[in-house]
Design a protein around this motif. Structure first.
Motif, PDB file in Angstrom:
ATOM      1  N   SER A 224       0.810  -1.224   0.000  1.00  0.00           N
ATOM      2  CA  SER A 224       0.000   0.000   0.000  1.00  0.00           C
ATOM      3  C   SER A 224       0.841   1.270   0.000  1.00  0.00           C
ATOM      4  N   ASN A 225       2.102   1.187   0.420  1.00  0.00           N
ATOM      5  CA  ASN A 225       2.937   2.377   0.531  1.00  0.00           C
ATOM      6  C   ASN A 225       3.978   2.517  -0.576  1.00  0.00           C
ATOM      7  N   ASN A 226       3.952   1.631  -1.564  1.00  0.00           N
ATOM      8  CA  ASN A 226       4.892   1.699  -2.684  1.00  0.00           C
ATOM      9  C   ASN A 226       4.185   1.388  -3.994  1.00  0.00           C
ATOM     10  N   LYS A 227       4.573   2.066  -5.070  1.00  0.00           N
ATOM     11  CA  LYS A 227       4.027   1.728  -6.378  1.00  0.00           C
ATOM     12  C   LYS A 227       4.326   0.277  -6.717  1.00  0.00           C
ATOM     13  N   LYS A 228       5.525  -0.140  -6.346  1.00  0.00           N
ATOM     14  CA  LYS A 228       5.927  -1.536  -6.480  1.00  0.00           C
ATOM     15  C   LYS A 228       6.661  -1.926  -5.211  1.00  0.00           C
ATOM     16  N   PRO A 229       6.188  -2.965  -4.506  1.00  0.00           N
ATOM     17  CA  PRO A 229       6.855  -3.347  -3.251  1.00  0.00           C
ATOM     18  C   PRO A 229       8.330  -3.668  -3.480  1.00  0.00           C
ATOM     19  N   PRO A 230       9.215  -3.215  -2.601  1.00  0.00           N
ATOM     20  CA  PRO A 230      10.646  -3.465  -2.796  1.00  0.00           C
ATOM     21  C   PRO A 230      11.039  -4.930  -2.652  1.00  0.00           C
ATOM     22  N   VAL A 231      10.220  -5.726  -1.948  1.00  0.00           N
ATOM     23  CA  VAL A 231      10.488  -7.158  -1.811  1.00  0.00           C
ATOM     24  C   VAL A 231       9.194  -7.936  -1.996  1.00  0.00           C
ATOM     25  N   PHE A 232       9.328  -9.193  -2.458  1.00  0.00           N
ATOM     26  CA  PHE A 232       8.193 -10.107  -2.541  1.00  0.00           C
ATOM     27  C   PHE A 232       8.013 -10.798  -1.191  1.00  0.00           C
ATOM     28  N   ILE A 233       6.755 -10.949  -0.777  1.00  0.00           N
ATOM     29  CA  ILE A 233       6.418 -11.660   0.448  1.00  0.00           C
ATOM     30  C   ILE A 233       5.358 -12.699   0.103  1.00  0.00           C
ATOM     31  N   ALA A 289      13.186  -1.778   1.990  1.00  0.00           N
ATOM     32  CA  ALA A 289      12.080  -2.445   2.679  1.00  0.00           C
ATOM     33  C   ALA A 289      12.276  -2.400   4.183  1.00  0.00           C
ATOM     34  N   TYR A 290      13.493  -2.633   4.640  1.00  0.00           N
ATOM     35  CA  TYR A 290      13.752  -2.617   6.081  1.00  0.00           C
ATOM     36  C   TYR A 290      13.651  -1.219   6.671  1.00  0.00           C
ATOM     37  N   GLY A 291      14.073  -0.212   5.928  1.00  0.00           N
ATOM     38  CA  GLY A 291      13.925   1.156   6.408  1.00  0.00           C
ATOM     39  C   GLY A 291      12.467   1.508   6.629  1.00  0.00           C
ATOM     40  N   PHE A 300       8.646  -5.108  11.962  1.00  0.00           N
ATOM     41  CA  PHE A 300       9.547  -5.553  10.908  1.00  0.00           C
ATOM     42  C   PHE A 300       9.961  -7.014  11.035  1.00  0.00           C
ATOM     43  N   HIS A 301      10.314  -7.578   9.902  1.00  0.00           N
ATOM     44  CA  HIS A 301      10.936  -8.899   9.793  1.00  0.00           C
ATOM     45  C   HIS A 301      12.318  -8.781  10.422  1.00  0.00           C
ATOM     46  N   ALA A 302      12.610  -9.623  11.425  1.00  0.00           N
ATOM     47  CA  ALA A 302      13.841  -9.441  12.204  1.00  0.00           C
ATOM     48  C   ALA A 302      14.846 -10.571  11.997  1.00  0.00           C
ATOM     49  N   ASP A 303      14.791 -11.223  10.835  1.00  0.00           N
ATOM     50  CA  ASP A 303      15.693 -12.363  10.624  1.00  0.00           C
ATOM     51  C   ASP A 303      16.192 -12.438   9.176  1.00  0.00           C
ATOM     52  N   PRO A 304      16.882 -11.378   8.690  1.00  0.00           N
ATOM     53  CA  PRO A 304      17.328 -11.390   7.290  1.00  0.00           C
ATOM     54  C   PRO A 304      18.645 -12.144   7.086  1.00  0.00           C
ATOM     55  N   HIS A 305      18.744 -13.385   7.598  1.00  0.00           N
ATOM     56  CA  HIS A 305      19.954 -14.150   7.329  1.00  0.00           C
ATOM     57  C   HIS A 305      19.853 -14.723   5.911  1.00  0.00           C
ATOM     58  N   PRO A 306      20.973 -15.112   5.305  1.00  0.00           N
ATOM     59  CA  PRO A 306      20.974 -15.485   3.875  1.00  0.00           C
ATOM     60  C   PRO A 306      19.974 -16.566   3.500  1.00  0.00           C
ATOM     61  N   GLY A 307      19.676 -17.479   4.425  1.00  0.00           N
ATOM     62  CA  GLY A 307      18.725 -18.539   4.108  1.00  0.00           C
ATOM     63  C   GLY A 307      17.304 -18.056   3.910  1.00  0.00           C
ATOM     64  N   ASN A 308      16.998 -16.828   4.351  1.00  0.00           N
ATOM     65  CA  ASN A 308      15.638 -16.285   4.230  1.00  0.00           C
ATOM     66  C   ASN A 308      15.482 -15.313   3.069  1.00  0.00           C
ATOM     67  N   ILE A 309      16.498 -15.194   2.224  1.00  0.00           N
ATOM     68  CA  ILE A 309      16.445 -14.225   1.122  1.00  0.00           C
ATOM     69  C   ILE A 309      16.656 -14.934  -0.209  1.00  0.00           C
ATOM     70  N   TYR A 414      17.271  -5.035  20.584  1.00  0.00           N
ATOM     71  CA  TYR A 414      18.161  -6.090  20.103  1.00  0.00           C
ATOM     72  C   TYR A 414      17.808  -6.529  18.689  1.00  0.00           C
ATOM     73  N   SER A 415      16.514  -6.630  18.396  1.00  0.00           N
ATOM     74  CA  SER A 415      16.117  -7.101  17.066  1.00  0.00           C
ATOM     75  C   SER A 415      16.579  -6.134  15.976  1.00  0.00           C
ATOM     76  N   VAL A 416      16.590  -4.836  16.274  1.00  0.00           N
ATOM     77  CA  VAL A 416      17.119  -3.860  15.313  1.00  0.00           C
ATOM     78  C   VAL A 416      18.616  -4.083  15.141  1.00  0.00           C
ATOM     79  N   LEU A 417      19.322  -4.235  16.252  1.00  0.00           N
ATOM     80  CA  LEU A 417      20.768  -4.462  16.203  1.00  0.00           C
ATOM     81  C   LEU A 417      21.095  -5.707  15.388  1.00  0.00           C
ATOM     82  N   ARG A 418      20.411  -6.793  15.660  1.00  0.00           N
ATOM     83  CA  ARG A 418      20.669  -8.047  14.942  1.00  0.00           C
ATOM     84  C   ARG A 418      20.364  -7.901  13.454  1.00  0.00           C
ATOM     85  N   THR A 419      19.280  -7.205  13.132  1.00  0.00           N
ATOM     86  CA  THR A 419      18.907  -7.005  11.735  1.00  0.00           C
ATOM     87  C   THR A 419      19.984  -6.233  10.989  1.00  0.00           C
TER      88      THR A 419
END
Length: 476
Positions: A224-233, A289-291, A300-309, A414-419
């Protein structure tokens, strides 16, 4: 009867066995580094000293790999954090990065029984096709690719491992005791508060109903906040979600950790201009997307490790697994927005102000306290690596933690720091050094403006050409 007694006894002893194994192995790794630290301090030759540390890293990496792979559970999550090229030595990264989605899988017969029980339907009535080999198995659940009989839709079926939740609670309590030891000896940082937040988040991860709601909430916001979402969910398949089973849209893509190989397969030079532009686009979309999630929504999604992208066609990005999400209180969201501006503008006084607002309590052990505080902020909360630095270790001689001790750190931050740390690891892995603080500055300004803490005239001059400037610096 005897077999049941043996199984009951084994189940009762398992937490004790895990605790003993953890402490024996953790103590072995820790003492190895302390002995190396003492020995290296007696050596004047720089090359000899570096060779000693490299050998120690290799030995410790093998031991840490064994600990994480054999105990599994929480320690697989630890491997995802520790196996980052900006935080850990190369030997650790090489070993631990292979543990993403490598948890032992639940037997297919057991997984099918769980699915039938949770969905209250016959297995063959629901699925036209079901791949018995999981596409990934992590510490809490495994994912299978399947095809729904009713709609002919390809889906991902996430099934929780039975009996894992209790063992992970045992693991986190052992880890909490260990970090209290580290705080007294080597690390001047409130790690215990961070582990308390981990404990809370892990409890949430076992509720797939919560995860489905979070996935839909974030997807709707970005759409709703982007003409095109920056990431697919992925879309959640309605009426096919329970606490232990989650059925969602299946997204095709290449795991970001395999991006270099995929680029090479297509005949593109992984170090060339085309590959660099693709990597920049991937990072730009992911960070955008994270910003928005962190600074605009505070959820926010708090687990952007490589296996989730996943990287999809046209360098588009898909973000998976919403077991770890975080909702920030308004005060922390705005306090962090203020810190983003401090880092982007190199504003010392604003950084000090932000720390007080966020509830981060520090003790300075140097004369240039404000300078070191801002440096510490960037190392914790920005993705840009300092010039000439490849690893940000809290044990290094020039670490800001040697000059500024963090006595109290809010659990919810902590979740922000980890992200941020995971995003930095991705950027280092892709070979692009950039500042998320600079990219997020317009979003931070907007958040503060809406809260009445920033005037409109202070926002306009900063927005021009911000993305090109950020990633142009990343190439320099």
């Amino acid at each position: 009867m005897l077999e049941e007694f043996r199984q009951t006894l084994a189940d009762g002893l398992q937490p004790w066995s895990r605790s003993v194994q953890f402490w024996v192995r953790a103590a072995d790794i820790y003492t190895g580094y302390k002995v190396c630290q003492l020995r290296a301090g007696l050596v004047k030759d720089v090359e000899v000293r570096e060779a000693m540390w490299e050998r120690q890293h290799e030995l410790a990496a093998d031991k840490m790999y064994s600990l994480c792979s054999e105990l599994g559970g929480l320690f697989l999550k630890a491997a995802q954090i520790l196996g980052k090229p900006d935080l850990a030595p190369a030997a650790w990264v090489k070993k631990l990065v292979t543990l993403c989605d490598k948890a032992p899988a639940t037997r297919i017969e057991v997984a099918k029984q769980i699915i039938e029980k949770e969905l209250c339907r016959g297995f063959d009535d629901v699925f036209e096709r079901f791949d018995e080999e999981p596409v990934g198995s992590a510490s809490i659940a495994q994912v299978h690719r399947a095809r729904l009989r009713s709609s002919q839709t390809n889906v991902a079926v996430k099934v929780q491992h039975p009996g894992v939740e209790y063992l992970m609670q045992v693991d986190i309590h052992n880890l909490q005791a260990f970090v209290l030891l580290l705080q007294k000896t080597d690390i001047k940082f409130d790690l215990f508060s961070l582990t308390k937040e981990v404990e809370k988040q892990i409890g949430y991860e076992f509720d797939f109903l919560r995860e489905a709601n979070a996935m839909e909430r974030i997807r709707n916001s970005l759409t709703s906040n982007n003409k095109k979402p920056p990431v697919f969910i992925p879309r959640v398949i309605q009426d096919m979600v329970t606490r232990d089973v989650l059925v969602m849209e299946f997204i095709e893509g290449t795991p970001i950790m395999n991006l270099g190989n995929e680029i090479a397969k297509r005949g593109i030079d992984p170090g060339g201009k085309i590959a660099s532009m693709a990597k920049q686009k991937i990072l730009q979309n992911l960070t955008l997307a994270y910003g928005q999630m962190i600074l605009r929504d505070g959820f926010f999604h708090a687990d952007p490790h490589p296996g989730n992208i996943l990287v999809c066609k046209g360098s588009e990005v898909a973000l998976l697994d919403y077991g770890q999400v975080k909702e920030l209180p308004e005060s922390l969201r705005l306090g962090y927005a203020n810190l983003v501006l401090a880092m982007a503008d190199n504003n010392f006084s604003r950084a000090v102000e932000s720390y007080k607002e966020l509830g981060i309590c520090t003790v300075r052990n140097c004369s240039d306290g404000e300078v070191e505080l801002l440096k510490l902020s960037s190392r914790m909360f920005d993705t840009r690596m300092p010039p000439g630095v490849t690893i940000l270790s809290p044990f290094s001689e020039d670490s800001s933690l040697n000059k500024i001790a963090v006595q109290s750190f809010p659990e919810e931050l902590y979740s922000v720091l980890r992200t941020i740390q995971l995003l930095r690891g991705l950027s280092v892995g892709l070979g692009i050094n950039y500042s998320c603080a600079e990219q997020w500055r317009p979003t931070a300004e907007e958040a503060l403006f809406k809260a009445g803490r920033l005037k409109g005239r202070d926002m306009t001059s900063r927005r021009r050409g911000i993305f090109s400037r950020i990633f142009r610096r990343g190439r320099d």
